[in-house]
Enzyme design. Sequence first.
Site, PDB file in Angstrom:
ATOM      1  N   ALA A   9       1.737 -21.799   5.574  1.00 21.13           N
ATOM      2  CA  ALA A   9       1.832 -22.991   4.921  1.00 21.13           C
ATOM      3  C   ALA A   9       1.680 -24.194   5.780  1.00 21.13           C
ATOM      4  CB  ALA A   9       2.797 -23.301   3.965  1.00 21.13           C
ATOM      5  N   ALA A  10       1.107 -23.997   7.005  1.00 26.11           N
ATOM      6  CA  ALA A  10       1.420 -25.309   8.005  1.00 26.11           C
ATOM      7  C   ALA A  10      -0.083 -26.049   8.076  1.00 26.11           C
ATOM      8  CB  ALA A  10       1.751 -24.759   9.441  1.00 26.11           C
ATOM      9  N   GLY A  11      -0.944 -25.398   7.696  1.00 20.91           N
ATOM     10  CA  GLY A  11      -2.514 -26.055   7.518  1.00 20.91           C
ATOM     11  C   GLY A  11      -2.438 -27.443   7.187  1.00 20.91           C
ATOM     12  N   ARG A  15      -9.560 -30.795   3.598  1.00 22.07           N
ATOM     13  CA  ARG A  15     -10.642 -30.747   2.565  1.00 22.07           C
ATOM     14  C   ARG A  15     -10.058 -31.281   1.200  1.00 22.07           C
ATOM     15  NH1 ARG A  15     -12.910 -25.106   3.876  1.00 22.07           N
ATOM     16  NH2 ARG A  15     -10.872 -24.965   4.859  1.00 22.07           N
ATOM     17  N   GLY A 138     -13.505 -14.476   5.391  1.00 18.92           N
ATOM     18  CA  GLY A 138     -13.783 -13.359   6.604  1.00 18.92           C
ATOM     19  C   GLY A 138     -14.364 -12.094   6.030  1.00 18.92           C
ATOM     20  N   LYS A 348      12.707 -41.184 -32.387  1.00 12.56           N
ATOM     21  CA  LYS A 348      13.288 -41.187 -30.960  1.00 12.56           C
ATOM     22  C   LYS A 348      15.067 -41.022 -31.163  1.00 12.56           C
ATOM     23  CE  LYS A 348      15.318 -44.064 -28.879  1.00 12.56           C
ATOM     24  NZ  LYS A 348      15.793 -45.568 -28.346  1.00 12.56           N
TER      25      LYS A 348
HETATM   26  C1  UD1 Z   1      -8.168 -17.400   6.642  1.00 13.63           C
HETATM   27  C2  UD1 Z   1      -8.863 -16.071   7.258  1.00 13.63           C
HETATM   28  C3  UD1 Z   1     -10.096 -15.372   6.510  1.00 13.63           C
HETATM   29  C4  UD1 Z   1      -9.508 -15.111   5.219  1.00 13.63           C
HETATM   30  C5  UD1 Z   1      -9.035 -16.382   4.631  1.00 13.63           C
HETATM   31  C6  UD1 Z   1      -8.687 -15.902   3.441  1.00 13.63           C
HETATM   32  C7  UD1 Z   1      -8.058 -16.260   9.658  1.00 13.63           C
HETATM   33  C8  UD1 Z   1      -8.566 -16.517  10.979  1.00 13.63           C
HETATM   34  N1  UD1 Z   1      -9.179 -16.400   8.777  1.00 13.63           N
HETATM   35  O1  UD1 Z   1      -9.295 -18.125   6.477  1.00 13.63           O
HETATM   36  O2  UD1 Z   1     -10.381 -14.337   7.534  1.00 13.63           O
HETATM   37  O3  UD1 Z   1     -10.844 -14.890   4.455  1.00 13.63           O
HETATM   38  O4  UD1 Z   1      -7.994 -16.834   5.198  1.00 13.63           O
HETATM   39  O5  UD1 Z   1      -7.879 -16.818   2.753  1.00 13.63           O
HETATM   40  O6  UD1 Z   1      -6.973 -16.236   9.336  1.00 13.63           O
HETATM   41  N2  UD1 Z   1      -2.232 -21.943   8.637  1.00 13.63           N
HETATM   42  C9  UD1 Z   1      -1.062 -22.194   9.347  1.00 13.63           C
HETATM   43  N3  UD1 Z   1      -1.234 -22.643  10.293  1.00 13.63           N
HETATM   44  C10 UD1 Z   1      -2.446 -22.770  11.291  1.00 13.63           C
HETATM   45  C11 UD1 Z   1      -3.608 -22.441  10.516  1.00 13.63           C
HETATM   46  C12 UD1 Z   1      -3.706 -22.175   9.066  1.00 13.63           C
HETATM   47  O7  UD1 Z   1       0.110 -22.092   8.820  1.00 13.63           O
HETATM   48  O8  UD1 Z   1      -2.317 -23.246  12.527  1.00 13.63           O
HETATM   49  C13 UD1 Z   1      -2.103 -21.448   7.097  1.00 13.63           C
HETATM   50  C14 UD1 Z   1      -2.867 -22.481   6.258  1.00 13.63           C
HETATM   51  O9  UD1 Z   1      -2.009 -23.303   5.627  1.00 13.63           O
HETATM   52  C15 UD1 Z   1      -3.319 -21.423   5.207  1.00 13.63           C
HETATM   53  C16 UD1 Z   1      -3.589 -20.153   6.014  1.00 13.63           C
HETATM   54  O10 UD1 Z   1      -2.888 -20.332   7.127  1.00 13.63           O
HETATM   55  O11 UD1 Z   1      -2.514 -21.273   4.204  1.00 13.63           O
HETATM   56  C17 UD1 Z   1      -5.092 -19.845   6.113  1.00 13.63           C
HETATM   57  O12 UD1 Z   1      -5.709 -20.909   6.723  1.00 13.63           O
HETATM   58  P1  UD1 Z   1      -6.925 -21.501   6.445  1.00 13.63           P
HETATM   59  O13 UD1 Z   1      -7.301 -22.546   7.675  1.00 13.63           O
HETATM   60  O14 UD1 Z   1      -6.935 -21.812   5.233  1.00 13.63           O
HETATM   61  O15 UD1 Z   1      -7.726 -20.288   6.852  1.00 13.63           O
HETATM   62  P2  UD1 Z   1      -9.240 -19.777   6.328  1.00 13.63           P
HETATM   63  O16 UD1 Z   1     -10.256 -20.484   7.038  1.00 13.63           O
HETATM   64  O17 UD1 Z   1      -9.279 -19.989   4.793  1.00 13.63           O
END
Ligand code: UD1
Length: 452
Positions: A9-11, A15, A138, A348
Site C-alpha cells: 500500500a505504499a504506492g 493518477r 501484467g 429532532k
Molecule cells: C501490478 C503488477 C501487475 C499486475 C497489477 C495488478 C508489478 C510489477 N506489476 O501492476 O503485473 O497486473 O499490479 O494489480 O507488480 N506499491 C508499493 N510500493 C511500490 C510500488 C507499488 O507498495 O514501490 C503498491 C501500490 O500501492 C499498489 C501495489 O503495490 O497497491 C501495486 O502497484 P501498482 O503501481 O499499482 O502496480 P501496477 O502497475 O498496477
Amino acid sequence: MKCEAVILAAGLGTRMNSSLPKVLHPLGGKPLIAWSYQTCLRATGSSPYLIIGPDADAVRVVVRDAHFIVQEDRLGTGHAVMQAASELKGKADLILVVNADLPLFRVESLQQLIEVQKMNAGPVSLLTAQSDVKRGFGRILRDEGERIVGIVEQAHATPEQLAIRELNVGGYCFNADWLWEQLPALSLSPKGEYYLTDLISMAASAGLEIGAASILTLDEMIGINNRQHLAEAETALRARINVEWMEKGVTMQDPATVYIDPSVDIGMDTVILPNTHIMGKTTIGEACTLGPNSVIRDSSIGHHCEVRLSVIEEAVLEDHVDIGPFSHLRKGAYLCEGVHMGNFGEVKNSTLKSHAKMGHFSYIGDTVVGAGANIGAGTVTCNFDGANKHKTTIGEGAFIGSGTMLVAPVEIWDRATTGAGAVVTHDVPPESLVAGVPARELRKKKDSDHDA
Ligand code: UD1
Ligand code: CA
C-alpha cells in the site's frame, strides 16, 4: 502451515490527482485499505502486514490492528515486499502478497490461492483471470506445455503479448523461505523498479512449478488507479451487496439505484424502491417498504414500517411506523409503535409515543409527545431562545390545534387542547382548552366532563 499476509500500500496513487493517499479514498463507506485488510485477515486468520509510504500516517489510524512497515523509497512491488523480510522471516511457512488497490478480492479467492500453493511442489502460486478488459494488467506467459513461465508488464509487452487474455490479478502466495532467499536477486526493471512479478520467471527458469488459481468473479479485478476505477468499484460492490440481500429475501424494484452500505442489516420481505440509500450502522426489520427517494443513515427501523421520500438520520422507528412523503428525522428522533408522520415534518431529539400522529408540516424538537396525541398541521415547538434549548412535553391524547406555537419550556398535560394559532407560553393543565396569543385558558377541566 502458517500463512501471513503482506499488503502493498505504499504506492503514490498519482493518477488519483488527490491530496488524500489512494488507499484512504472511500469505497462503500470505508477507506479502500480497510477492504483488503479485512479480506486478508479473514483469509489467513491473522493480522496482515501493511507496507506503507513514509508519509502515510493517516493509514495507521484507519486499520489500527495491522502491523506497519514503512517503505522509504518506492522502488517497486518487489522492493516493497523486501521491506517485510526482517520482520517476517521465520514467522510463517507461506506469505500471501496482495496489492492494496484491489479492494474487491473475495476471501474465497484468496483461500483458494493459499490452498493451491499448499498443494504446489513449486515456490509460488498466483491469481489469474481471463478477460478482454485488460486495464494495464501484467500478461501471463505460458510455454507450449501450458506451464507458466513469466509475467510481462503491459508497458514492456510486444503486440503479440498484449493480445494475451490471461492476466496477473495482483495476488500471490509464496513459500516463505524461497521468497526471502530470492527477493535480493531481483534486478532493476527498465522502469527503474524491482518488480515482484519477475520472481515468476526466476522460478520458472529454475525449473520450478508455478501454481495458478482463478478469481471467482471478474469484479475482483477492479483495481483502483484513478477515480473512474473507483466509481466502477463502487458500482460493482453495490451490485454484489444487492444480490446478497435479494438472495436473503429482500425485494428491489431497480437494484441499480439502491445503495446499501456493507454495515447494514435488512429483514426478510422488505421492499426497497428506487433511489434509496441505506447507510452506516442501520438495521431494518421485516416487511418494510422503503423509498422511493429516501436516505436512511445510522438508524434502526422495526418491522412493517413505511418510509416514503424521506430522510432518516440517527433515529429509531419501532414497528408499524409510517413516515413521509418528505419527513426528516434527525439525531435522537424516536418514533414508537404505530406512529404516523406525514408530509414536511421534522423531528429532532424527541420521542413520539405509540400511535401519536403528526400529519402535516410540523417541527418537533427536544420534546416528548404522549401516546395517541395529535399534532395539528403547522405546529412548531419553539425550543431555542437564541441561547439555550428548552424542552416541551405533550401529554397522552393531547390535541394540538393547527398552527400552534409551543414556546419551550412548556408542558401540555394529558388530553388538553390548544386552539388553532395558539401561542402557548405557559403550561396547560390536563383536559383544559387554551387559545389565543398568548394562549389563555377557555375551559377548565370539570368533574362533569368525565360523565359526558
Ligand atoms: C501490478 C503488477 C501487475 C499486475 C497489477 C495488478 C508489478 C510489477 N506489476 O501492476 O503485473 O497486473 O499490479 O494489480 O507488480 N506499491 C508499493 N510500493 C511500490 C510500488 C507499488 O507498495 O514501490 C503498491 C501500490 O500501492 C499498489 C501495489 O503495490 O497497491 C501495486 O502497484 P501498482 O503501481 O499499482 O502496480 P501496477 O502497475 O498496477
Ligand atoms: Ca495497480
